[in-house]
Scaffold this active site. Structure first.
Site, PDB file in Angstrom:
ATOM      1  N   PRO A 230      37.685  21.509 -14.331  1.00 14.47           N
ATOM      2  CG  PRO A 230      38.149  19.302 -13.779  1.00 14.47           C
ATOM      3  CD  PRO A 230      38.730  20.669 -13.763  1.00 14.47           C
ATOM      4  CD  GLU A 231      31.747  24.788 -13.982  1.00 17.86           C
ATOM      5  OE1 GLU A 231      30.723  24.308 -13.461  1.00 17.86           O
ATOM      6  OE2 GLU A 231      31.994  26.003 -13.974  1.00 17.86           O
TER       7      GLU A 231
END
Ligand SMILES: [Zn+2]
Length: 274
Positions: A2-3
């Site tokens: 996840p960014e």
């Protein structure tokens, strides 16, 4: 992995469901994630009301009514799953279960267990060992061209590697570093200290733009930031250069190239990024 936009979307989804609600039952189904849970973790959360859920860098912060906050990181594979009521059968990697006073159930599922959870005094959050030294939030007012320029002064790494440095700016990951440099027309190979003045202004704005667009895309593609299966926060992006090696540059006659910097892939257009 996840960014920042996914973490922001997860935090917003959690905020909608948890804020103003009490955690009536909390259960850990093993002793650790990446690290052991703090002593009395489930007991300390049980009975607490969630005041506010927000993001700091790629961490989720749930502020509680006793002055403590739950600090969580999704790691590589962590997922937050919401359901009305506790599911009859849990999944193998559902490691933390939290139930609210209005009958919702949140599960933290993390197959690879690079995620983490900890408790910290809310007013001590910035001193927490994982948070201390992290730079300004890219979407906040404290991040700007002059602030970025100052952080880059004297840095002899490439600009791509520099903006992945959490001390320079919080939470900009590999994908958005490539995308922001493309938008700003700056070569990823340019030495960081040479990004000053106008260039730094352009880059700071580009970082804000690519992240804001992704956050907006996440919010609009998900109902209340929740997918149909109850999972929070993941969504499809349309990137301009990331993973577009060999494809035509969206801006003109160039071709997107891939290089490796600091062990990570960088995608860029040699024609329009200088
Ligand atoms: Zn180009």
């Amino acid at each position: 992995m996840p960014e920042l936009p996914e973490v922001e979307t997860v935090a917003r989804g959690l905020a909608k469901r948890l804020e103003r609600h009490k955690l009536v039952r909390v259960e850990t189904r093993r002793g650790d994630l990446r690290w052991p849970f703090p002593k009395g973790f489930a007991d300390k959360l049980t009975g607490r009301k969630v005041i506010k859920v927000r993001r700091r860098a790629k961490y989720i912060v749930a502020e509680l009514d006793d002055g403590n906050a739950l600090l969580a990181h999704l790691g590589m594979s962590g997922r937050m799953l919401l359901s009305k009521g506790r599911p009859e059968t849990l999944e193998t990697h559902d490691h933390v279960i939290m139930e609210t006073d209005d009958g919702w159930c949140l599960r933290f599922n993390d197959a690879r267990r690079f995620g983490m959870m900890d408790l910290v005094r809310t007013d001590q959050l910035e001193q927490h060992k994982l948070i201390k030294g992290i730079g300004p939030e890219p979407l906040g007012n404290a991040f700007s061209g002059p602030i970025l320029a100052a952080a880059l002064k004297g840095k002899k790494t490439s600009i791509k590697v520099a903006i992945l440095d959490q001390k320079v700016v919080a939470g900009v990951g590999n994908i958005y570093a490539s995308e922001a440099l493309f938008r700003a027309g700056i070569s990823p190979k340019r030495l960081a200290y040479t990004v000053q003045g106008d260039r730094a202004e352009k880059l700071a704005q580009a970082i804000k733009t690519v992240l804001n667009e992704a956050v907006a895309a996440g919010g609009s593609s998900l109902r209340d930031y929740v997918q149909a299966d109850g999972e929070l926060g993941y969504f499809q992006h349309r990137w301009r250069v990331y993973e577009k090696e060999g494809k035509p540059c969206p801006n003109g006659p160039g071709t997107v190239r891939r290089i490796t910097q600091g062990g990570r892939s960088t995608f860029y257009c040699p024609k329009c990024q200088r």
